[in-house]
Write an enzyme that holds these catalytic residues in place. Structure first.
Site, PDB file in Angstrom:
ATOM      1  CG  HIS A 100      44.120  37.707  24.306  1.00  0.00           C
ATOM      2  ND1 HIS A 100      43.983  36.042  23.957  1.00  0.00           N
ATOM      3  CD2 HIS A 100      44.811  38.040  23.438  1.00  0.00           C
ATOM      4  CE1 HIS A 100      43.176  35.742  22.894  1.00  0.00           C
ATOM      5  NE2 HIS A 100      43.799  37.238  22.242  1.00  0.00           N
ATOM      6  CG  HIS A 102      46.016  41.538  20.351  1.00  0.00           C
ATOM      7  ND1 HIS A 102      47.233  40.736  20.395  1.00  0.00           N
ATOM      8  CD2 HIS A 102      44.440  41.122  20.914  1.00  0.00           C
ATOM      9  CE1 HIS A 102      46.313  39.992  20.065  1.00  0.00           C
ATOM     10  NE2 HIS A 102      45.017  39.756  19.768  1.00  0.00           N
TER      11      HIS A 102
HETATM   12  P1  5GP Z   1      44.277  36.541  19.304  1.00  0.00           P
HETATM   13  O1  5GP Z   1      44.308  36.207  17.681  1.00  0.00           O
HETATM   14  O2  5GP Z   1      43.344  35.677  20.310  1.00  0.00           O
HETATM   15  O3  5GP Z   1      43.465  37.434  19.201  1.00  0.00           O
HETATM   16  O4  5GP Z   1      45.022  37.032  19.571  1.00  0.00           O
HETATM   17  C1  5GP Z   1      46.559  35.206  19.990  1.00  0.00           C
HETATM   18  C2  5GP Z   1      47.944  36.195  20.448  1.00  0.00           C
HETATM   19  O5  5GP Z   1      48.508  35.169  21.307  1.00  0.00           O
HETATM   20  C3  5GP Z   1      48.309  36.466  18.210  1.00  0.00           C
HETATM   21  O6  5GP Z   1      49.143  37.729  18.836  1.00  0.00           O
HETATM   22  C4  5GP Z   1      49.590  35.403  18.989  1.00  0.00           C
HETATM   23  O7  5GP Z   1      50.625  35.972  18.547  1.00  0.00           O
HETATM   24  C5  5GP Z   1      50.073  34.905  20.545  1.00  0.00           C
HETATM   25  N1  5GP Z   1      50.733  33.858  21.035  1.00  0.00           N
HETATM   26  C6  5GP Z   1      49.929  32.646  20.761  1.00  0.00           C
HETATM   27  N2  5GP Z   1      50.592  31.844  21.348  1.00  0.00           N
HETATM   28  C7  5GP Z   1      51.817  32.749  22.038  1.00  0.00           C
HETATM   29  C8  5GP Z   1      52.707  32.066  23.140  1.00  0.00           C
HETATM   30  O8  5GP Z   1      53.013  31.311  23.243  1.00  0.00           O
HETATM   31  N3  5GP Z   1      53.684  32.945  23.829  1.00  0.00           N
HETATM   32  C9  5GP Z   1      52.841  34.511  23.451  1.00  0.00           C
HETATM   33  N4  5GP Z   1      53.387  35.782  23.851  1.00  0.00           N
HETATM   34  N5  5GP Z   1      51.422  34.904  22.489  1.00  0.00           N
HETATM   35  C10 5GP Z   1      51.205  33.892  21.876  1.00  0.00           C
END
Ligand code: 5GP
Ligand code: ZN
Length: 115
Positions: A100, A102
């Protein structure tokens, strides 16, 4: 991937407010926003992190960037600016193991990229 939360969003098994959708890419708001605008842009196919995307499929990253800048433009954020971030694996800060990007915007970003 049965247990993957973003695959469940792609499959509409978990709700998300879809902001952009193509054959290969989906975008929706982060559930726990860290900026006034905090969107996630994902490939629909499951890759656990960027290192897992086969070379031949890296064009999906191009589509993700295309979706990001289109969303930023639609929201009037292009001129002010925004930040695109991809965390890779635990030391890179990744917590959800489906690729993903951001899109963070709506406030002045700090100079630190490693906070
Ligand atoms: P990472 O830390 O892996 O780069 O980002 C993961 C992101 O996914 C986090 O910002 C978290 O808030 C988001 N996230 C986790 N679970 C869900 C979900 O069920 N729905 C949405 N829309 N975002 C999620
Ligand atoms: Zn997945």
């Amino acid at each position: 991937m049965d247990s993957c939360i973003f695959c469940k969003i792609v499959a509409k098994q978990i709700p998300a407010a879809v902001l952009y959708e193509s054959d290969r890419v989906l975008a929706f708001p982060d559930v726990s926003p860290q900026a006034p605008t905090h969107l996630l842009i994902i490939p629909k196919a499951h890759f656990s992190h960027v290192g897992e995307i086969p070379e031949a499929e890296l064009s999906v990253i191009q589509e993700m960037v295309g979706a990001a800048r289109r969303l930023a433009s639609e929201k009037g954020l292009s001129e002010r600016g925004y930040r695109l971030v991809m965390n890779v694996n635990p030391e890179g800060g990744q917590t959800v193991f489906h690729v993903h990007m951001h899109l963070l915007a709506g406030q002045q970003m700090g100079p630190s990229l490693v906070g």
